[in-house]
Design a protein around this motif. Sequence first.
Motif, short mmCIF file in Angstrom:
data_model
loop_
_atom_site.label_atom_id
_atom_site.label_comp_id
_atom_site.label_asym_id
_atom_site.label_seq_id
_atom_site.Cartn_x
_atom_site.Cartn_y
_atom_site.Cartn_z
N UNK A 173 0.83 -1.20 0.00
CA UNK A 173 0.00 0.00 0.00
C UNK A 173 0.86 1.25 0.00
N UNK A 174 0.27 2.35 -0.45
CA UNK A 174 1.01 3.60 -0.58
C UNK A 174 1.21 4.27 0.78
N UNK A 175 2.05 5.30 0.80
CA UNK A 175 2.32 6.02 2.05
C UNK A 175 1.05 6.66 2.59
N UNK A 176 0.19 7.15 1.69
CA UNK A 176 -1.08 7.73 2.14
C UNK A 176 -1.94 6.68 2.82
N UNK A 177 -1.97 5.48 2.26
CA UNK A 177 -2.76 4.40 2.83
C UNK A 177 -2.14 3.89 4.13
N UNK A 178 -0.80 3.92 4.20
CA UNK A 178 -0.12 3.56 5.45
C UNK A 178 -0.55 4.52 6.57
N UNK A 179 -0.62 5.79 6.23
CA UNK A 179 -1.05 6.79 7.21
C UNK A 179 -2.46 6.51 7.69
N UNK A 180 -3.36 6.15 6.75
CA UNK A 180 -4.74 5.81 7.12
C UNK A 180 -4.77 4.58 8.02
N UNK A 181 -3.94 3.58 7.69
CA UNK A 181 -3.88 2.37 8.50
C UNK A 181 -3.41 2.69 9.92
N UNK A 182 -2.38 3.51 10.03
CA UNK A 182 -1.86 3.85 11.36
C UNK A 182 -2.87 4.64 12.17
N UNK A 183 -3.65 5.47 11.48
CA UNK A 183 -4.72 6.19 12.18
C UNK A 183 -5.77 5.21 12.69
N UNK A 184 -6.08 4.20 11.87
CA UNK A 184 -7.04 3.17 12.27
C UNK A 184 -6.50 2.35 13.45
N UNK A 185 -5.22 2.03 13.42
CA UNK A 185 -4.61 1.29 14.53
C UNK A 185 -4.69 2.11 15.81
N UNK A 186 -4.45 3.42 15.69
CA UNK A 186 -4.55 4.30 16.87
C UNK A 186 -5.97 4.28 17.42
N UNK A 286 10.71 4.24 -10.24
CA UNK A 286 10.07 4.74 -9.02
C UNK A 286 8.74 5.38 -9.38
N UNK A 287 7.91 5.58 -8.37
CA UNK A 287 6.61 6.21 -8.58
C UNK A 287 5.66 5.79 -7.49
N UNK A 288 4.62 6.56 -7.30
CA UNK A 288 3.62 6.23 -6.30
C UNK A 288 2.76 5.07 -6.80
N UNK A 289 2.05 4.41 -5.86
CA UNK A 289 1.15 3.34 -6.24
C UNK A 289 0.12 3.90 -7.23
N UNK A 290 -0.07 3.21 -8.35
CA UNK A 290 -1.00 3.67 -9.38
C UNK A 290 -0.36 4.50 -10.47
N UNK A 291 0.97 4.67 -10.41
CA UNK A 291 1.67 5.47 -11.41
C UNK A 291 1.73 4.78 -12.76
#
Length: 503
Positions: A173-186, A286-291
């Motif tokens: 998953x992308x860095x944006x999705x990682x951030x969402x996951x970590x928010x969910x874990x919190x 290199x590139x973001x997920x979906x590039x």
Amino acid sequence: MDEIKLRVEGVEKSFPGVKALSNISFAVRKGTVHALCGENGAGKSTLMKVLTGLYKADAGQIYVDEKPVEIKNPIQAREYGISMIAQELNYVSELSVEENLFMGRLPVNRFGAVDWRRVRREAIRFLKEEHLSYAPDQKLKTLTVSDIQMLEIIKAITNNAQIVLMDEPTSSISEREVKLLFEKIHELKEKGVSIVYISHKMDEVFRIADDITVIRDGEVVSTDRAEDLDIDTVIARMVGRKMENVYPKETVPLGETVFEVRDFRAKGIFDNISFHAGKGEIVGFAGLVGAGRTEVMRSVFGLDHKDGGKVLIDGREVVIKSPEDAIKKGLIMLSEDRKEYGIVPVRSVTENASLASLQNFIYGGFAHRRKERESVKEIFEKMSVKTPTLDTLISSLSGGNAQKVLLARWMLCQPEIMILDEPTRGIDVGAKFEIYKLMTDMVKEGKTIIMVSSELPELIGMCDRIYVMCQGLITGCLEREEFTQERIMMLATGLLENAQKGA
């Protein structure tokens, strides 16, 4: 005193020829993230399967809320409040998003029929809460690996679980999705949910973990508060040695251009893709997920359709309509999704490794099994593949070792040009080093490597040049002396041109 949600005492598990777990003991506090760190093959995934009832422990005891429990199957695990996000994604590509979300727990109405209205309603609510734009009736085969990983995460945490086991949840998953996951874990921690978290990304572990248990060769090495540890200490405990020079890049004389792609395009996916690679060169993408990086490589390899473009090998245009055509031309591709496009789970490690080069072991219409096994054994030793026997099913190996078997499959084809798509996804630092070393050895022999990766440090550490993609276009190509994470990210987000204009 801290309340203990999950306790593992003296758990052991053996398979023919190998002891996977030996006297495993640790405790997970309520409302915390407990990270499990260890190399591939250390026993982490085996332990997760014991905790979810997929494997029965040979010895030891599991406690939930300090009460002894016997977990015989995944359904029983769910009844005890244990849910798991597996490293290898569990989905059915022909089913819809909503069907996959509720697989194994479809609600029924008072007549005993599936309550599809409730399924649709709940699926829409889950997707909206997680800010995901998929339609509930959209088939999973139309989604990316990253999309499917996010759905697996949602499926696990919507079970009202009190203990969530996460095995490499951010591998695709992308860095944006990682951030969402970590928010969910919190959020889950705030509700008192306990998380057992497995990841090979050390920076990630230290961002999120409260406690860290290190496992090596099926045994617990240590358990400490995360605040009392640092990355170097954890890595040293994982591998049993200090890791020096994580990226074994060597200066290799670069030869003439041997691989060139000109004006590749597929409507709505990528356009005007042109790049080249020389003999002995590692070229990164290199590139973001979906590039569009993976989509380009699949089209080049003959897996997917293209609307136009040429491939040149040694200066001559070649026609590649299928992977068979590509392999005959000395071009191979290691897929990012080893479960969907790589391993054959019901076959042995030997059969999986020799699959693409069977013609080398057939004489007079008969398979020469002895030569096949000797060749596989030799490549396994070179790549440090850990397997109890050559007849072991590949599905019983750790993710990292399964990945190395797939890489061995392509090495047996003796390719000249290799496309490696996320070759170290879900692999520990020790196994990564072995793959980097193998890549270095290959280019020293004059091979050419195209490396697609979402991990910028490994691209910077291993590549001679890096192409960067954004929204289906190549936005730049950087020479080694120009490599910086900031510059790559600006190209990957389409910002560098604006930044240069404003300079």
